[in-house]
Design an enzyme around this catalytic site. Structure first.
Site, PDB file in Angstrom:
ATOM      1  N   HIS A  69       0.801  -1.222   0.000  1.00  0.00           N
ATOM      2  CA  HIS A  69       0.000   0.000   0.000  1.00  0.00           C
ATOM      3  C   HIS A  69       0.836   1.276   0.000  1.00  0.00           C
ATOM      4  CE1 HIS A  69       0.926  -0.226   4.266  1.00  0.00           C
ATOM      5  NE2 HIS A  69       0.585   1.043   4.379  1.00  0.00           N
TER       6      HIS A  69
HETATM    7  C1  UD1 Z   1      -2.247   5.094   6.278  1.00  0.00           C
HETATM    8  C2  UD1 Z   1      -0.935   5.556   6.946  1.00  0.00           C
HETATM    9  C3  UD1 Z   1       0.131   4.485   6.755  1.00  0.00           C
HETATM   10  C4  UD1 Z   1      -0.353   3.139   7.262  1.00  0.00           C
HETATM   11  C5  UD1 Z   1      -1.658   2.798   6.541  1.00  0.00           C
HETATM   12  C6  UD1 Z   1      -2.232   1.482   6.996  1.00  0.00           C
HETATM   13  C7  UD1 Z   1      -0.537   7.972   6.907  1.00  0.00           C
HETATM   14  C8  UD1 Z   1       0.306   9.024   6.309  1.00  0.00           C
HETATM   15  N1  UD1 Z   1      -0.432   6.762   6.306  1.00  0.00           N
HETATM   16  O1  UD1 Z   1      -2.010   4.970   4.891  1.00  0.00           O
HETATM   17  O2  UD1 Z   1       1.271   4.851   7.505  1.00  0.00           O
HETATM   18  O3  UD1 Z   1       0.615   2.160   6.979  1.00  0.00           O
HETATM   19  O4  UD1 Z   1      -2.606   3.842   6.837  1.00  0.00           O
HETATM   20  O5  UD1 Z   1      -3.387   1.179   6.293  1.00  0.00           O
HETATM   21  O6  UD1 Z   1      -1.233   8.221   7.858  1.00  0.00           O
HETATM   22  N2  UD1 Z   1      -9.395   4.544   2.031  1.00  0.00           N
HETATM   23  C9  UD1 Z   1     -10.589   3.886   1.949  1.00  0.00           C
HETATM   24  N3  UD1 Z   1     -11.178   3.467   3.113  1.00  0.00           N
HETATM   25  C10 UD1 Z   1     -10.621   3.690   4.335  1.00  0.00           C
HETATM   26  C11 UD1 Z   1      -9.410   4.381   4.402  1.00  0.00           C
HETATM   27  C12 UD1 Z   1      -8.795   4.790   3.245  1.00  0.00           C
HETATM   28  O7  UD1 Z   1     -11.122   3.653   0.868  1.00  0.00           O
HETATM   29  O8  UD1 Z   1     -11.220   3.291   5.355  1.00  0.00           O
HETATM   30  C13 UD1 Z   1      -8.725   4.972   0.775  1.00  0.00           C
HETATM   31  C14 UD1 Z   1      -9.013   6.411   0.432  1.00  0.00           C
HETATM   32  O9  UD1 Z   1      -9.141   6.527  -0.934  1.00  0.00           O
HETATM   33  C15 UD1 Z   1      -7.759   7.141   0.859  1.00  0.00           C
HETATM   34  C16 UD1 Z   1      -6.685   6.080   0.655  1.00  0.00           C
HETATM   35  O10 UD1 Z   1      -7.319   4.831   0.937  1.00  0.00           O
HETATM   36  O11 UD1 Z   1      -7.535   8.283   0.119  1.00  0.00           O
HETATM   37  C17 UD1 Z   1      -5.495   6.257   1.567  1.00  0.00           C
HETATM   38  O12 UD1 Z   1      -5.906   6.385   2.948  1.00  0.00           O
HETATM   39  P1  UD1 Z   1      -5.010   7.221   3.979  1.00  0.00           P
HETATM   40  O13 UD1 Z   1      -5.599   7.145   5.332  1.00  0.00           O
HETATM   41  O14 UD1 Z   1      -4.750   8.576   3.414  1.00  0.00           O
HETATM   42  O15 UD1 Z   1      -3.612   6.509   3.929  1.00  0.00           O
HETATM   43  P2  UD1 Z   1      -3.222   4.948   3.881  1.00  0.00           P
HETATM   44  O16 UD1 Z   1      -2.652   4.660   2.531  1.00  0.00           O
HETATM   45  O17 UD1 Z   1      -4.334   4.086   4.363  1.00  0.00           O
END
Ligand code: UD1
Length: 359
Positions: free
Chosen positions: A201
């Site tokens: 990811h």
């Molecule tokens: C975040 C953390 C990362 C951790 C990871 C575990 C930061 C900077 N990054 O990354 O360190 O390893 O979590 O999962 O805080 N999304 C969904 N559903 C959700 C959550 C996210 O669809 O419940 C999608 C959204 O499109 C979002 C993308 O995933 O834009 C990324 O989510 P985000 O929380 O920004 O970062 P992660 O890649 O999950």
């Protein structure tokens, strides 16, 4: 004494759960749990809270997704009135996600004491958002709970006063130790005898179309040698569809994200784990399962020196040759890691309670 915990993203939950439980066993401690809503899908959040037997959050800030600036700012502006109204004596933040640094910044400006659980880890790679989050959170914190000696050294090198640093071990391993027996009931009956468990990811692997294409093609190729089980993070799922990348092969199985107990069972039975996650480097080291990390660096070097982790970087041919080496039975042996013993949260609770007189 009032302790307020902040969680927001999937890897926070298994770190906070044992600390909440340890402090609940101490008399005179009142606890509040705030969920920022950084992760909001039920299979990224609710199922974890349930399986980890965490109390329901007192409040969810519902911040959702956004750019780093927007997400961090949104958490800060929604969290500030919570701290002002609830006046905790200590706020505990976990790991290195945006929720961690946002909450730390709010508290330090309000002069509320902050404790950082999983302090001191450094990859020395500032292109990773998590590295920025770690450095800033550690500078803001009053209590720094570290998992290993390398973390203590990093903090001292950055000028953190030694009296603030408490080496307590690894809280994520507390959760693993507690729930491993239960997780085995979640093992699917039709698991192949040999399989690789894959997660990806990180932006460096999934936000770049040629890189993600190359990784998926390599997994398809490796699936001729062993089954590949790949629970796909929502961010990665979006990228695969946005870039219209091929991702089908007979024994390459893409699936929705797994719950904690299902995932732990899959990890424990895996022939090899291929990942860019931080937590899985630690869990595989504890379980003695070989781990190939698709990153150039790690903030968890002890998993390489004592555990089963091997850094693969961006070298696809090394990934293939390492998988084949493991299939041939050439497996790196792990030694036990000091203080990764299932009792880290109890040690945190002792430090927190000892500090009560400072309030
Ligand atoms: C975040 C953390 C990362 C951790 C990871 C575990 C930061 C900077 N990054 O990354 O360190 O390893 O979590 O999962 O805080 N999304 C969904 N559903 C959700 C959550 C996210 O669809 O419940 C999608 C959204 O499109 C979002 C993308 O995933 O834009 C990324 O989510 P985000 O929380 O920004 O970062 P992660 O890649 O999950």
């Amino acid at each position: 004494m009032h302790v307020l915990h902040v969680v927001g993203a999937r890897p926070n939950f298994m770190k906070a759960a044992p600390v909440l439980a340890a402090l609940a066993r101490v008399s005179g401690v009142r606890q509040t749990l705030i969920h920022t809503g950084q992760h909001y899908d039920s299979n990224m959040s609710d199922v974890f809270l349930q399986q980890l037997e965490m109390p329901p959050p007192d409040l969810n800030l519902d911040v959702g997704s956004g750019s780093h600036a927007r997400q961090t700012a949104e958490i800060m502006s929604r969290f500030e009135p919570v701290v002002t109204e609830r006046r905790p004596d200590l706020v505990l933040v976990y790991g290195d996600v945006n929720s961690t640094v946002a909450a730390g910044l709010v508290c330090s400006k309000l002069q509320v004491r902050v404790g950082h659980v999983e302090a001191g880890l450094r990859s020395r790679d500032r292109s990773m958002p998590e590295e920025i989050n770690r450095i800033i959170t550690d500078q803001l914190s009053d209590l720094l709970f570290t998992p290993s000696a390398d973390a203590d050294e990093n903090l001292q090198h950055e000028g953190v006063d030694a009296s603030k640093i408490h080496r307590v071990g690894n809280v994520m391993i507390d959760t693993l130790v507690r729930l491993l027996p239960q997780s085995l009931r979640y093992k699917p009956h039709d698991l192949p005898a040999r399989y690789a468990l894959v997660t990806l990811h990180r932006p460096s692997n999934v936000d770049n179309p040629p890189r993600l294409r190359e990784l998926l093609a390599t997994l398809a190729e490796l699936s001729q040698d062993l089954a590949i089980l790949f629970p796909v993070h929502p961010r990665t799922r979006q990228r695969i569809s946005e870039f219209e990348l091929p991702h089908t092969a007979a024994r390459l199985c893409l699936m929705d994200p797994k719950s904690y107990l299902e995932f732990l069972a899959l990890q424990q039975g895996a022939t090899v784990v291929i990942t860019d996650s931080g937590g899985m480097q630690e869990e595989t080291s504890f379980l003695g399962v070989p781990c190939l990390t698709l990153r150039e660096n790690t903030e968890r070097p002890i998993t390489v020196s004592l555990g089963t982790n091997r850094l693969i970087g961006r070298d696809i041919s090394l990934l293939k040759s390492e998988v084949r080496r493991i299939l041939a039975g050439d497996i790196k042996k792990a030694s036990s890691i000091p203080l990764w013993d299932g009792h880290a949260a109890d040690r945190i609770a002792q430090v927190v309670v000892r500090g009560k007189h400072l309030l």
